[in-house]
Design a protein around this motif. Structure first.
Motif, PDB file in Angstrom:
ATOM      1  N   LEU A 122       0.821  -1.212   0.000  1.00  0.00           N
ATOM      2  CA  LEU A 122       0.000   0.000   0.000  1.00  0.00           C
ATOM      3  C   LEU A 122       0.855   1.263   0.000  1.00  0.00           C
ATOM      4  CD1 LEU A 122      -2.794  -1.049   2.528  1.00  0.00           C
ATOM      5  CD2 LEU A 122      -2.951  -0.956   0.033  1.00  0.00           C
ATOM      6  N   GLN A 123       2.052   1.181   0.580  1.00  0.00           N
ATOM      7  CA  GLN A 123       2.955   2.332   0.557  1.00  0.00           C
ATOM      8  C   GLN A 123       3.474   2.616  -0.842  1.00  0.00           C
ATOM      9  OE1 GLN A 123       6.071   2.410   3.528  1.00  0.00           O
ATOM     10  NE2 GLN A 123       4.900   1.123   4.937  1.00  0.00           N
ATOM     11  N   ARG A 124       3.374   1.630  -1.732  1.00  0.00           N
ATOM     12  CA  ARG A 124       3.867   1.763  -3.107  1.00  0.00           C
ATOM     13  C   ARG A 124       2.723   1.797  -4.116  1.00  0.00           C
ATOM     14  NH1 ARG A 124       8.888   3.505  -2.534  1.00  0.00           N
ATOM     15  NH2 ARG A 124       9.666   2.519  -4.420  1.00  0.00           N
ATOM     16  N   GLN A 125       1.528   2.176  -3.649  1.00  0.00           N
ATOM     17  CA  GLN A 125       0.334   2.232  -4.506  1.00  0.00           C
ATOM     18  C   GLN A 125       0.108   0.893  -5.218  1.00  0.00           C
ATOM     19  OE1 GLN A 125       1.371   6.207  -6.505  1.00  0.00           O
ATOM     20  NE2 GLN A 125      -0.814   6.438  -6.108  1.00  0.00           N
ATOM     21  N   ALA A 126       0.201  -0.167  -4.455  1.00  0.00           N
ATOM     22  CA  ALA A 126       0.032  -1.511  -5.005  1.00  0.00           C
ATOM     23  C   ALA A 126      -0.860  -2.328  -4.087  1.00  0.00           C
ATOM     24  CB  ALA A 126       1.390  -2.190  -5.168  1.00  0.00           C
ATOM     25  N   PHE A 127      -1.482  -3.349  -4.647  1.00  0.00           N
ATOM     26  CA  PHE A 127      -2.359  -4.210  -3.863  1.00  0.00           C
ATOM     27  C   PHE A 127      -2.453  -5.574  -4.533  1.00  0.00           C
ATOM     28  CE2 PHE A 127      -4.907  -2.008  -7.003  1.00  0.00           C
ATOM     29  CZ  PHE A 127      -5.764  -2.979  -7.493  1.00  0.00           C
ATOM     30  N   ILE A 128      -2.880  -6.571  -3.762  1.00  0.00           N
ATOM     31  CA  ILE A 128      -3.068  -7.923  -4.282  1.00  0.00           C
ATOM     32  C   ILE A 128      -4.494  -8.054  -4.815  1.00  0.00           C
ATOM     33  CG2 ILE A 128      -3.098 -10.381  -3.711  1.00  0.00           C
ATOM     34  CD1 ILE A 128      -1.021  -9.759  -1.530  1.00  0.00           C
ATOM     35  N   LEU A 129      -4.615  -8.525  -6.036  1.00  0.00           N
ATOM     36  CA  LEU A 129      -5.923  -8.692  -6.665  1.00  0.00           C
ATOM     37  C   LEU A 129      -6.185 -10.177  -6.905  1.00  0.00           C
ATOM     38  CD1 LEU A 129      -8.420  -7.338  -8.056  1.00  0.00           C
ATOM     39  CD2 LEU A 129      -7.134  -7.508 -10.199  1.00  0.00           C
ATOM     40  N   HIS A 130      -7.370 -10.628  -6.510  1.00  0.00           N
ATOM     41  CA  HIS A 130      -7.807 -11.990  -6.820  1.00  0.00           C
ATOM     42  C   HIS A 130      -8.078 -12.036  -8.317  1.00  0.00           C
ATOM     43  CE1 HIS A 130     -11.135 -15.242  -6.474  1.00  0.00           C
ATOM     44  NE2 HIS A 130      -9.966 -15.796  -6.688  1.00  0.00           N
ATOM     45  N   SER A 131      -7.144 -12.595  -9.072  1.00  0.00           N
ATOM     46  CA  SER A 131      -7.229 -12.510 -10.531  1.00  0.00           C
ATOM     47  C   SER A 131      -6.344 -13.562 -11.177  1.00  0.00           C
ATOM     48  CB  SER A 131      -6.771 -11.119 -10.996  1.00  0.00           C
ATOM     49  OG  SER A 131      -5.418 -10.902 -10.624  1.00  0.00           O
ATOM     50  N   CYS A 132      -6.550 -13.749 -12.465  1.00  0.00           N
ATOM     51  CA  CYS A 132      -5.667 -14.565 -13.288  1.00  0.00           C
ATOM     52  C   CYS A 132      -4.802 -13.613 -14.110  1.00  0.00           C
ATOM     53  CB  CYS A 132      -6.474 -15.476 -14.202  1.00  0.00           C
ATOM     54  SG  CYS A 132      -5.455 -16.566 -15.237  1.00  0.00           S
ATOM     55  N   TYR A 133      -3.498 -13.785 -14.034  1.00  0.00           N
ATOM     56  CA  TYR A 133      -2.538 -12.914 -14.721  1.00  0.00           C
ATOM     57  C   TYR A 133      -1.953 -13.677 -15.904  1.00  0.00           C
ATOM     58  CZ  TYR A 133       2.236 -10.821 -15.160  1.00  0.00           C
ATOM     59  OH  TYR A 133       3.440 -10.296 -15.596  1.00  0.00           O
ATOM     60  N   VAL A 134      -2.163 -13.108 -17.100  1.00  0.00           N
ATOM     61  CA  VAL A 134      -1.671 -13.713 -18.337  1.00  0.00           C
ATOM     62  C   VAL A 134      -0.674 -12.768 -18.995  1.00  0.00           C
ATOM     63  CG1 VAL A 134      -2.333 -14.482 -20.656  1.00  0.00           C
ATOM     64  CG2 VAL A 134      -3.800 -15.018 -18.708  1.00  0.00           C
TER      65      VAL A 134
END
Length: 206
Positions: A122-134
């Motif tokens: 969160l300090q780096r404007q990032a988050f974990i997303l429940h997703s499939c990454y292709v």
């Protein structure tokens, strides 16, 4: 000696830890030198038989994790089985300095969970997303949906017909940086190597 666990653009310095403690499935995410400009987190690691006492108010409790808050410091207890078999403890020392205690003298997937890196994303404007990454044509594509509705099936179709490669089938990291969205792999859910790609802006809006 220190080694560095790097995820997105965060670098954890594991103090007095050596590469020979790493399991094969996590070693690709470790380095012997920090990457410049990454957020630096100092991590003191202790392999223990008994855990030091903890205090604070419980702010979250689930079968595998107990989170406590003492003034502005957070600590967490991690369970191997619902509410039993503690395998690690996370404690905050200062803003970017933590300690990890574990009764397992090994650095594996369970150990990485102890680092609580979702907080620092969160300090780096990032988050974990429940997703499939292709990965497709040097870009990253992510699609999200509830569990059991076909993300993995869709990823398999990209590999079969679209010349894509599934990097993570369940979770990935999204980061907004310098006006662009980036997608990063995780050591979990099918990722074999650290990978970061720019997301196509048109696709990202869909």
């Amino acid at each position: 000696m220190s080694i560095f666990f790097e995820i997105a653009d965060i670098s954890y310095e594991l103090i007095d830890v050596t590469m020979d403690l790493l399991t094969w499935d996590v070693k690709h995410f470790f380095k012997t030198q920090k990457t410049e400009d990454f957020l630096s987190i100092k991590c003191h690691v202790s392999f223990v038989e008994e855990y030091a006492p903890m205090s604070g108010d419980i702010i979250l409790k689930d079968p595998y994790r107990l989170v406590l808050k003492d003034n502005d410091k957070e600590s967490r207890i991690f369970f191997a089985n619902p509410f039993q078999d503690v395998y690690g403890v996370y404690r905050e020392i200062s803003e970017n300095e933590i300690s990890i205690e574990t009764n397992r003298k090994i650095i594996d997937m369970h150990f990485l969970e102890l680092l609580t890196f979702e907080k620092y994303l969160l300090q780096r404007q990032a988050f974990i997303l429940h997703s499939c990454y292709v990965s497709y044509q040097n870009e990253g594509i992510a699609f999200t949906a509830p569990s059991g509705t076909g993300k993995s099936t869709q990823g398999a179709l990209w590999e079969k017909y679209g010349q894509g490669e599934v990097i993570n089938g369940d979770r990935s990291i999204l980061q907004y940086k310098e006006g662009k969205w980036y997608i990063h792999s995780l050591p979990f859910c099918g990722s074999s190597l650290p990978q970061c790609q720019v997301m196509n802006s048109k696709r990202a809006k869909k």
